[in-house]
Design an enzyme around this catalytic site. Sequence first.
Site, PDB file in Angstrom:
ATOM      1  N   ASP A  87       0.811  -1.220   0.000  1.00 14.79           N
ATOM      2  CA  ASP A  87       0.000   0.000   0.000  1.00 14.79           C
ATOM      3  C   ASP A  87       0.837   1.260   0.000  1.00 14.79           C
ATOM      4  OD1 ASP A  87      -2.385  -1.257   0.072  1.00 14.79           O
ATOM      5  OD2 ASP A  87      -2.636  -1.143   2.245  1.00 14.79           O
ATOM      6  N   LYS A 113      -2.473   4.495  -3.634  1.00 14.46           N
ATOM      7  CA  LYS A 113      -3.079   5.546  -4.444  1.00 14.46           C
ATOM      8  C   LYS A 113      -2.436   5.571  -5.822  1.00 14.46           C
ATOM      9  CE  LYS A 113      -4.413   8.544  -0.702  1.00 14.46           C
ATOM     10  NZ  LYS A 113      -4.295   9.823  -0.023  1.00 14.46           N
ATOM     11  N   MET A 121      -7.744   9.269   9.557  1.00 13.48           N
ATOM     12  CA  MET A 121      -8.399   9.770   8.337  1.00 13.48           C
ATOM     13  C   MET A 121      -9.337  10.934   8.636  1.00 13.48           C
ATOM     14  SD  MET A 121      -9.233   6.093   6.546  1.00 13.48           S
ATOM     15  CE  MET A 121      -9.801   5.304   8.036  1.00 13.48           C
ATOM     16  N   ALA A 140      -0.909   3.393  13.524  1.00 12.29           N
ATOM     17  CA  ALA A 140      -0.522   4.808  13.496  1.00 12.29           C
ATOM     18  C   ALA A 140      -0.760   5.508  14.837  1.00 12.29           C
ATOM     19  CB  ALA A 140      -1.274   5.532  12.385  1.00 12.29           C
ATOM     20  N   GLY A 179       0.038  -0.653   5.680  1.00 11.41           N
ATOM     21  CA  GLY A 179       0.520   0.327   6.650  1.00 11.41           C
ATOM     22  C   GLY A 179      -0.071   0.069   8.030  1.00 11.41           C
TER      23      GLY A 179
HETATM   24  N1  SAH Z   1      -3.935   0.335   9.063  1.00 11.45           N
HETATM   25  C1  SAH Z   1      -3.397   1.645   9.327  1.00 11.45           C
HETATM   26  C2  SAH Z   1      -4.401   2.741   9.107  1.00 11.45           C
HETATM   27  C3  SAH Z   1      -4.769   2.956   7.690  1.00 11.45           C
HETATM   28  S1  SAH Z   1      -5.992   4.208   7.506  1.00 11.45           S
HETATM   29  C4  SAH Z   1      -2.839   1.670  10.745  1.00 11.45           C
HETATM   30  O1  SAH Z   1      -3.056   0.745  11.519  1.00 11.45           O
HETATM   31  O2  SAH Z   1      -2.149   2.630  11.075  1.00 11.45           O
HETATM   32  C5  SAH Z   1      -5.003   5.568   6.996  1.00 11.45           C
HETATM   33  C6  SAH Z   1      -4.870   6.569   8.111  1.00 11.45           C
HETATM   34  O3  SAH Z   1      -3.930   6.117   9.062  1.00 11.45           O
HETATM   35  C7  SAH Z   1      -4.338   7.910   7.671  1.00 11.45           C
HETATM   36  O4  SAH Z   1      -5.339   8.722   7.134  1.00 11.45           O
HETATM   37  C8  SAH Z   1      -3.824   8.465   8.970  1.00 11.45           C
HETATM   38  O5  SAH Z   1      -4.877   8.926   9.773  1.00 11.45           O
HETATM   39  C9  SAH Z   1      -3.264   7.208   9.631  1.00 11.45           C
HETATM   40  N2  SAH Z   1      -1.828   7.037   9.415  1.00 11.45           N
HETATM   41  C10 SAH Z   1      -1.215   5.996   8.848  1.00 11.45           C
HETATM   42  N3  SAH Z   1       0.127   6.150   8.871  1.00 11.45           N
HETATM   43  C11 SAH Z   1       0.354   7.332   9.481  1.00 11.45           C
HETATM   44  C12 SAH Z   1       1.521   8.060   9.832  1.00 11.45           C
HETATM   45  N4  SAH Z   1       2.739   7.597   9.538  1.00 11.45           N
HETATM   46  N5  SAH Z   1       1.383   9.231  10.472  1.00 11.45           N
HETATM   47  C13 SAH Z   1       0.163   9.720  10.767  1.00 11.45           C
HETATM   48  N6  SAH Z   1      -0.974   9.077  10.453  1.00 11.45           N
HETATM   49  C14 SAH Z   1      -0.890   7.903   9.827  1.00 11.45           C
END
Ligand code: SAH
Length: 507
Positions: free
Chosen positions: A37, A59, A174, A121, A90
């Site tokens: 991703d 994206k 998000m 995150a 991610g």
């Molecule tokens: N599965 C991921 C979330 C994916 S949804 C997780 O567990 O982290 C995508 C959202 O995750 C983004 O819009 C943001 O809000 C957050 N996000 C993911 N990586 C990030 C980062 N390095 N820094 C800040 N926000 C992050």
Amino acid sequence: MGKSGKVYLIGAGPGDPGLITVKGQELLRHAEVIIYDYLANPVLLDLAPPEAERIYVGKRSGQHHYPQEEITNLLLAKAKEGKRVARLKGGDPFIFGRGGEEAQALAAAGILFEVVPGVTAAVAAAAYAGIPLTHRDHTTTLGFITGHEDPAKKLSSLDWEKLATAVGTLVFYMGMANLENICEQLITHGRSPETPVVVVRWATMPGQETLCGTLVTISAKVRSADFKPPAVIFVGEVNRLRDELRWFDNRPLSGRRVLVTRAAEQTATLSDALADLGAEPVVVSTIKIVPPPSFADLDQALGNLDSFDFLVLTSVNAVSAFFDRLNARGMDARALAGLLTVAVGPKSAEALVARGVRADLVPEDYRAEGVVELLKNRVTGKRLLYPKAALARDLIPAELTAAGAAVIAPVAYASAAPADAAGKLQQAIADGLDLLTFTASSTVRNFADLLDTDSLTQAKKIPVASIGPLTSATARELGFTVAIEPESSTLEDLVEAIRAYFIATDQ
Ligand code: SAH
């Protein structure tokens, strides 16, 4: 039917590649297909075997997401081909990552799968921003909430009445497009307008950015800073602890991009030390070590090792080149039994130990000058072997010959610029750099040679950190401004001088 494949839904963590799990890392090492991703750090792909198929499903150009159905079909298809598929997502696969849907599709199709959790995150951003998500003095409850970047959904499904006051720490994923709405809803439903809010963007990455405010002030701050996703939003009293607990973005070199130009084999020490201080090391090799045009002279010396009294090695590269050739000729460290071995400094001495030899002599001044000083009164009538770089200075042969020694100086290695260096350097300069580091005259020359006129003009405005007087002289000759030069020419001292420089500039 052939062997059936298996899909591993792997959490890549939030960005810092060190935050993937050991299990996730191990699975990537053995993956045949990786489907990854936008938010999974692409450097993790380097863990996979070179022949593994890498498929990006993040994206597309612009903001369009790859349709989930296509991703799911791809997973099924690759698994049915019998492949070991790493589905790299991610953060954590089961937190706002649609990992649940992918796992359901695999389960329905009867395909084997495993789920490897990742640092999500919210957890990562909290740690790197200095915000304990729970704290006995402030809250015992915690909620992860999606703030839907899709404006069509407009957060209608959230029960604000309950959320606003029932949970101490709220973390929105998000949520950037809806930040204003989120804050309003929380206030309307009973949360104090003074509640601190922290927004963390690209958490755990060198460019991590943070904005702090309250439910009332944060959206205006986000707007005026033009703060874009990906970011997480923390709401709650625990945010007050950040001032006390910050550690990541207030290190001496935090937010500084530092160019590291060294031979490919040696970049790690310097860039690791700079990263420890908070810098983002931008590593571009401007030089790689290559074999000399001919080994004839070195081979002749290796065939007569008994005839020498001293072996002088003036760099880690010289140690490697000498031993590689020695070994290639079927010899090893025992062939040096009768020689006094001189290493120019601690790094070369260490490299020698790795080859099974303890240096007999190391000068106090870790340069060719130091070697001359150390040897000039001991070598009269002796034979010295000095395997050198193609472009080495003539200092050691000239001075020690004058001191009465017979110096044999075969070329053991040469240097060349790697093919992709020019493009990478120009990109790094265009992206912005706060410091250039040079650890040898040759790296400065190669650097200048590789740049086009515009990039070179840009580069000359960036301060230079140089390892010592010779490198500095070359840099100045080429029009650079040397801002940092340690008293003693070691990497440790260079790093310390860089640290002191940025602490002084920050004041
Ligand atoms: N599965 C991921 C979330 C994916 S949804 C997780 O567990 O982290 C995508 C959202 O995750 C983004 O819009 C943001 O809000 C957050 N996000 C993911 N990586 C990030 C980062 N390095 N820094 C800040 N926000 C992050």
